[in-house]
Motif scaffolding. Structure first.
Motif, PDB file in Angstrom:
ATOM      1  N   LYS B   5     -42.563  23.613 -59.919  1.00 17.56           N
ATOM      2  CA  LYS B   5     -41.333  24.305 -60.333  1.00 17.56           C
ATOM      3  C   LYS B   5     -40.795  25.087 -59.131  1.00 17.56           C
ATOM      4  O   LYS B   5     -41.443  26.005 -58.625  1.00 17.56           O
ATOM      5  N   VAL B   6     -39.627  24.697 -58.693  1.00 17.76           N
ATOM      6  CA  VAL B   6     -39.052  25.303 -57.494  1.00 17.76           C
ATOM      7  C   VAL B   6     -37.863  26.182 -57.858  1.00 17.76           C
ATOM      8  O   VAL B   6     -36.964  25.744 -58.582  1.00 17.76           O
ATOM      9  N   LEU B   7     -37.914  27.413 -57.380  1.00 16.73           N
ATOM     10  CA  LEU B   7     -36.745  28.277 -57.534  1.00 16.73           C
ATOM     11  C   LEU B   7     -36.021  28.287 -56.191  1.00 16.73           C
ATOM     12  O   LEU B   7     -36.529  28.818 -55.201  1.00 16.73           O
ATOM     13  N   MET B   8     -34.861  27.643 -56.172  1.00 13.52           N
ATOM     14  CA  MET B   8     -34.126  27.554 -54.917  1.00 13.52           C
ATOM     15  C   MET B   8     -32.994  28.575 -54.920  1.00 13.52           C
ATOM     16  O   MET B   8     -32.289  28.711 -55.920  1.00 13.52           O
ATOM     17  N   ILE B   9     -32.868  29.280 -53.801  1.00  8.29           N
ATOM     18  CA  ILE B   9     -31.779  30.242 -53.665  1.00  8.29           C
ATOM     19  C   ILE B   9     -30.864  29.757 -52.551  1.00  8.29           C
ATOM     20  O   ILE B   9     -31.321  29.558 -51.425  1.00  8.29           O
ATOM     21  N   ILE B 151     -42.797  28.246 -56.523  1.00 10.63           N
ATOM     22  CA  ILE B 151     -42.465  28.531 -55.127  1.00 10.63           C
ATOM     23  C   ILE B 151     -40.989  28.909 -55.017  1.00 10.63           C
ATOM     24  O   ILE B 151     -40.165  28.448 -55.816  1.00 10.63           O
ATOM     25  N   ILE B 152     -40.683  29.743 -54.027  1.00 11.12           N
ATOM     26  CA  ILE B 152     -39.297  30.155 -53.777  1.00 11.12           C
ATOM     27  C   ILE B 152     -38.834  29.459 -52.507  1.00 11.12           C
ATOM     28  O   ILE B 152     -39.546  29.466 -51.506  1.00 11.12           O
ATOM     29  N   HIS B 153     -37.676  28.858 -52.579  1.00  7.93           N
ATOM     30  CA  HIS B 153     -37.160  28.089 -51.430  1.00  7.93           C
ATOM     31  C   HIS B 153     -35.750  28.595 -51.126  1.00  7.93           C
ATOM     32  O   HIS B 153     -34.846  28.410 -51.926  1.00  7.93           O
ATOM     33  N   ASP B 206     -44.084  32.369 -46.170  1.00  5.50           N
ATOM     34  CA  ASP B 206     -45.349  31.646 -46.106  1.00  5.50           C
ATOM     35  C   ASP B 206     -45.158  30.331 -45.369  1.00  5.50           C
ATOM     36  O   ASP B 206     -46.057  29.828 -44.718  1.00  5.50           O
ATOM     37  N   LEU B 207     -43.973  29.781 -45.523  1.00  3.46           N
ATOM     38  CA  LEU B 207     -43.652  28.509 -44.885  1.00  3.46           C
ATOM     39  C   LEU B 207     -42.261  28.613 -44.257  1.00  3.46           C
ATOM     40  O   LEU B 207     -41.353  29.176 -44.867  1.00  3.46           O
ATOM     41  N   ILE B 208     -42.128  28.061 -43.060  1.00  5.43           N
ATOM     42  CA  ILE B 208     -40.830  28.086 -42.395  1.00  5.43           C
ATOM     43  C   ILE B 208     -40.430  26.646 -42.109  1.00  5.43           C
ATOM     44  O   ILE B 208     -41.181  25.913 -41.454  1.00  5.43           O
ATOM     45  N   VAL B 209     -39.279  26.245 -42.622  1.00  7.60           N
ATOM     46  CA  VAL B 209     -38.831  24.867 -42.414  1.00  7.60           C
ATOM     47  C   VAL B 209     -37.524  24.868 -41.622  1.00  7.60           C
ATOM     48  O   VAL B 209     -36.441  25.022 -42.192  1.00  7.60           O
ATOM     49  N   PRO B 210     -37.596  24.724 -40.304  1.00  9.13           N
ATOM     50  CA  PRO B 210     -36.383  24.604 -39.519  1.00  9.13           C
ATOM     51  C   PRO B 210     -35.877  23.165 -39.568  1.00  9.13           C
ATOM     52  O   PRO B 210     -36.670  22.249 -39.825  1.00  9.13           O
ATOM     53  N   ILE B 417     -40.555  17.709 -47.710  1.00  7.77           N
ATOM     54  CA  ILE B 417     -40.491  19.058 -48.271  1.00  7.77           C
ATOM     55  C   ILE B 417     -41.534  19.228 -49.386  1.00  7.77           C
ATOM     56  O   ILE B 417     -42.224  20.254 -49.447  1.00  7.77           O
ATOM     57  N   VAL B 418     -41.649  18.209 -50.221  1.00  5.36           N
ATOM     58  CA  VAL B 418     -42.626  18.303 -51.317  1.00  5.36           C
ATOM     59  C   VAL B 418     -44.037  18.439 -50.745  1.00  5.36           C
ATOM     60  O   VAL B 418     -44.842  19.253 -51.219  1.00  5.36           O
ATOM     61  N   GLU B 419     -44.323  17.664 -49.703  1.00  4.36           N
ATOM     62  CA  GLU B 419     -45.636  17.795 -49.043  1.00  4.36           C
ATOM     63  C   GLU B 419     -45.848  19.226 -48.553  1.00  4.36           C
ATOM     64  O   GLU B 419     -46.941  19.779 -48.645  1.00  4.36           O
ATOM     65  N   ILE B 420     -44.784  19.796 -48.013  1.00  4.44           N
ATOM     66  CA  ILE B 420     -44.886  21.150 -47.467  1.00  4.44           C
ATOM     67  C   ILE B 420     -45.104  22.179 -48.591  1.00  4.44           C
ATOM     68  O   ILE B 420     -45.901  23.102 -48.441  1.00  4.44           O
ATOM     69  N   TYR B 421     -44.428  21.978 -49.724  1.00  4.63           N
ATOM     70  CA  TYR B 421     -44.657  22.878 -50.874  1.00  4.63           C
ATOM     71  C   TYR B 421     -46.148  22.957 -51.185  1.00  4.63           C
ATOM     72  O   TYR B 421     -46.698  24.021 -51.436  1.00  4.63           O
ATOM     73  N   HIS B 422     -46.792  21.777 -51.150  1.00  2.00           N
ATOM     74  CA  HIS B 422     -48.206  21.723 -51.540  1.00  2.00           C
ATOM     75  C   HIS B 422     -49.099  22.538 -50.607  1.00  2.00           C
ATOM     76  O   HIS B 422     -50.215  22.888 -50.983  1.00  2.00           O
ATOM     77  N   LYS B 423     -48.628  22.807 -49.417  1.00  3.96           N
ATOM     78  CA  LYS B 423     -49.446  23.580 -48.491  1.00  3.96           C
ATOM     79  C   LYS B 423     -49.581  25.039 -48.931  1.00  3.96           C
ATOM     80  O   LYS B 423     -50.485  25.738 -48.488  1.00  3.96           O
ATOM     81  N   ALA B 424     -48.641  25.494 -49.761  1.00  2.04           N
ATOM     82  CA  ALA B 424     -48.672  26.918 -50.133  1.00  2.04           C
ATOM     83  C   ALA B 424     -49.045  27.117 -51.599  1.00  2.04           C
ATOM     84  O   ALA B 424     -49.230  28.237 -52.039  1.00  2.04           O
TER      85      ALA B 424
END
Lengths: 401, 425
Positions: B5-9, B151-153, B206-210, B417-424
């Motif tokens: 479940k992703v909360l995107m802002i 997670i918050i994105h 926790d995660l930075i996605v440039p 991105i989904v793979e990266i979510y799983h890291k946190a």
């Protein structure tokens, strides 16, 4: 008794500098001398000097049982003369052992066979003179740039007086036959064709230091066993590769020097194997079959054809334009123009322009001094435009139309 | 497997788009929507606009007066000095900054603005941008407290204060997606309040996605980002039906497309044009877009000698942009600092060969392009000339760029991105 034929290619091109559009018509120095010296020094120190030392020791210690062949391009020899005479001396010392054969090739390591037969012959002759001058032997076996080969080339080479020629053992032309024997072409039946055993050659040239290879690490023992397996059906096992494999492509830390040393010693002491040079192979063995190269092959890339140099529009345009100048260049009798035009013929310039798999950062980029194939093309075509202007000027000066 | 479940802002989102950010958020969330459970909170949504599987919440559609947020004192003074310096020379978003400056430095900061009006105007930056950003954070945090998510994105600085606030109250991991940084927009020394927000978010995330390795390196070098938190994901591109159109003039056309601000290097484009025209005259140069440097460029007269060959279009709609792309012969992007540079991919879709600066993220994915440092005007110009005069080069580039486009999809980006979510999680 089977023969092991070790042949190493030695070549360094004159790399073109970042010759900008704004240089055209103003500056006519196309080559990056500083870069070329830097690379030559690097390869000399990593490979040529230590590898030649090893080869000399192996020949001496084996009582001349260890025998090898080199093909050194004319432009590489020129650069040794100018910048690294010590390297040239070490090759001359090897020549004097009588155990080292020097093969023939085009002076400029060019694609002239594909574009101009008279130019091709001119360069073979130039190269022959250079080899005689330094190594005191007349080449008897020919090796074309990057092992480019077809039936007609073999025929032409035979007509020029060579008794043998080297080629890639391309599987679909061999059709299940072994590369470990002598063949001839489909036109003539006298020229002897030595085919590269690409699996065994590439085990050393490409896979030696690849730790994800299932056979890693490759030891001399293991390798000799593999040769042994092929021995009963083999006249000659031809291991052809770039000399730079030793110490440059495969670093010293990979153990390549030790490998070569142990491998050479094992073969020299083993019954059933002997080292021979290409000319000796041609003397010793008969032709066993016809290798019908009805189209042109090479040792480059997985395609083993001309696509590494002549595939995209940039390469085609560059080559067509370059060779279209030949008549003018020769008629002007300007040593400088002829020299620069010839130096632009080295196949490397076109190899750098290849866009094959380049997005994957593949092998072409490893060798390229430029940041992209487009840059390679731009500098080349700019230089060629300048050459074109100079040709026109010279013609006008001499009243030639 | 249970969907995350992703909360995107977000901030910009179609149909409200100011630049690449809205386009990228749209492309990414559309591709993400079938892989995760996605809720997006935006300052403004259009009721007529919807996407399958995405739950949109737009503050403009909520009666904010009914949401009770703590009355907070925003410490504008903290930023007051830096903003004065920054705003003279640079501007985070050009048309907003002058008013913003007055507002921040003026006396009426604390005056309440009707919250409902805050997010219903047409310009999300405009007046009160800082107030908006912080009020947005408060409202979004309040709304988030009643939502369930893993997670918050969030996307860029406007949504970072919201992200940080929600992380603190929910203890959920925070992913910040960096589409551009103040460092790109304003250059070295841009230590204004936007920079401070970015820096705080980079420290808290926790995660930075440039959007590129290039931008990742800026985050490391100028924001002290931890390398281990950084996972670059290149933008994708939506398929556009390209077409070709005859020009009304015989000359070739070299196109600059984008905001006319220092970051995009329009002044270099002018110099490139001037140099090219000395050697090759059968060409016109067009600057399509608007921005704070437009007047300067027109007025400064640097282009006067080439004025008949150097044109400005001002702001263009998407249709007009496509029309220009359909006629262009070379696309030139001399950006001083370009986190990604989606427009180069759009040009490639139209079969236009690109000359792009090495200081761009897109140069990491567009192999079929000519590249030079943005300041190397001579090299840029010679690249442009090569493409105007040499068909072999042009053909090779267009063909190769087309191959590159195949690997630039939002589908691929969203998988990463989904793979990266799983890291946190």
């Amino acid at each position: 008794m089977s023969s092991i034929c070790l042949y190493f290619q030695v070549h360094q091109p004159y790399r073109i500098r970042q010759y900008s559009f704004f240089n055209i018509g103003i500056e006519s120095n196309y080559f990056d001398e500083e870069l070329n010296i830097t690379i030559l020094n690097k390869v000399a120190d990593k490979c040529y000097i230590p590898a030649n030392k090893l080869m000399l020791e192996l020949i001496q210690k084996s009582n001349k049982k260890f025998r090898i062949a080199f093909s050194i391009s004319g432009v590489a020899i020129e650069q040794f003369e100018k910048y690294r005479p010590d390297v040239l001396d070490s090759f001359i010392r090897l020549a004097k052992t009588g155990c080292v054969e020097f093969l023939s090739e085009t002076y400029y390591h060019s694609l002239s066979y594909v574009y101009s037969k008279p130019e091709f012959e001119r360069q073979i002759e130039l190269h022959r003179e250079k080899i005689v001058e330094h190594f005191n032997q007349v080449p008897k076996v020919f090796r074309n740039t990057e092992c480019i080969f077809d039936n007609q080339l073999a025929e032409d080479i035979y007509q020029l007086g060579f008794k043998g020629i080297l080629a890639e053992g391309v599987p679909y032309l061999l059709q299940d036959r072994s590369p470990n024997q002598l063949y001839t072409n489909a036109i003539h039946s006298k020229i002897k064709v030595l085919l590269r055993n690409f699996i065994l050659s590439d085990d050393i040239a490409f896979r030696f230091s690849n730790s994800s290879w299932s056979e890693y690490p490759l030891t001399a023992n293991k390798y000799t066993q593999w040769l042994n397996v092929q021995r009963h059906s083999a006249d000659c096992i031809n291991l052809f590769m770039d000399y730079e494999t030793i110490g440059e492509h495969q670093s010293k830390a990979s153990g390549i020097f030790d490998f070569i040393e142990h491998f050479a010693k094992q073969i020299c002491s083993k019954k059933g194997f002997q080292f021979h040079t290409p000319s000796e192979i041609c003397e010793k063995y008969d032709i066993e079959g016809i290798y019908d190269a009805n189209y042109t092959t090479s040792w480059a890339d997985t395609e083993r054809d001309l696509s590494a140099w002549i595939q995209n529009t940039m390469q085609q345009e560059s080559l067509n334009k370059l060779y279209s100048f030949r008549e003018d260049i020769l008629s002007l009798k300007s040593k400088e123009l002829l020299n620069q035009w010839s130096m632009l013929q080295s196949s490397d310039h076109f190899y750098y322009m290849s866009t094959k798999h380049w997005a994957d950062g593949a092998v072409h980029q490893y060798f390229s001094p430029y940041s992209s194939p487009y840059d390679a093309y731009i500098y080349f075509i700019n230089a060629l435009s300048d050459l074109e202007i100079r040709i026109a000027r010279e013609k006008a000066n001499k009243g030639i139309h | 497997m249970k969907k995350i479940k992703v909360l995107m802002i977000g901030w910009e989102f179609p149909p409200i788009i100011n630049g690449g950010l809205g386009v990228a958020c749209y492309g990414l969330s559309k591709a993400l929507s079938n892989k995760v459970d996605l809720t997006i909170i935006l300052p403004k949504t259009d009721i007529s606009f919807s996407l399958n599987n995405i739950n949109f919440i737009g503050l403009n559609n909520i009666d904010l007066n009914n949401i009770d947020i703590d009355n907070q004192n925003y410490k504008y003074e903290e930023f007051a000095n830096t903003i004065e310096i920054a705003a003279k020379e640079f501007s985070p978003y050009p048309n907003a900054i002058d008013k913003l400056k007055n507002e921040v430095l003026g006396n009426n900061i604390s005056e309440a603005t009707d919250s409902n009006n805050l997010f219903s105007g047409n310009d999300l930056y405009g007046d009160n941008v800082m107030l908006r950003v912080y009020k947005f954070a408060d409202y979004v945090a309040k709304i988030a407290s009643s939502l369930e998510f893993d997670i918050i994105h969030c996307h860029d600085w406007m949504s970072f204060p919201a992200g940080i606030k929600i992380k603190k109250q929910s203890q959920k991991p925070l992913l910040i997606h960096i589409h551009s940084l103040e460092f790109d927009r304003s250059g070295i020394g841009s230590k204004n309040w936007v920079y401070e927000i970015e820096k705080e978010a980079i420290a808290n995330a926790d995660l930075i996605v440039p959007v590129s390795n290039y931008t990742g390196n800026i985050a490391i070098q100028n924001y002290e980002a931890q390398i281990s938190k950084i996972y670059p994901v290149h933008n994708g591109t939506e398929f556009t039906a390209a077409f070709h159109q005859r020009k009304e003039f015989p000359e070739k056309l070299v196109l600059f497309l984008g905001r006319v601000t220092g970051q995009k290097g329009p002044q270099y484009f002018l110099e490139i044009a001037s140099l090219v025209l000395k050697h090759y005259q059968n060409v016109r140069f067009v600057v399509a877009g608007t921005g704070d440097q437009l007047r300067d460029m027109i007025e400064n007269g640097a282009y006067k000698n080439i004025g008949t060959k150097f044109h400005f279009t001002g702001f263009l709609t998407k249709d007009k942009v496509n029309q220009l792309l359909s006629m262009a012969d070379v696309y030139c992007m001399p950006s001083v600092s370009e986190p990604f540079g989606l427009s180069a991919l759009e040009a490639a879709q139209f079969g236009i060969p690109c000359v792009i600066s090495k200081q761009s993220g897109v140069s990491e994915v567009l192999y079929g392009a000519l590249k030079a440092d943005y300041w190397d005007v001579e090299k840029m110009a010679s690249h442009v000339i090569s493409l105007l005069t040499n068909n072999a080069l042009r053909e090779a580039l267009v063909k190769d760029a087309y191959q590159d486009l195949k690997s630039c999809s939002w589908e691929k980006a969203s998988e990463k991105i989904v793979e990266i979510y799983h890291k946190a999680i």
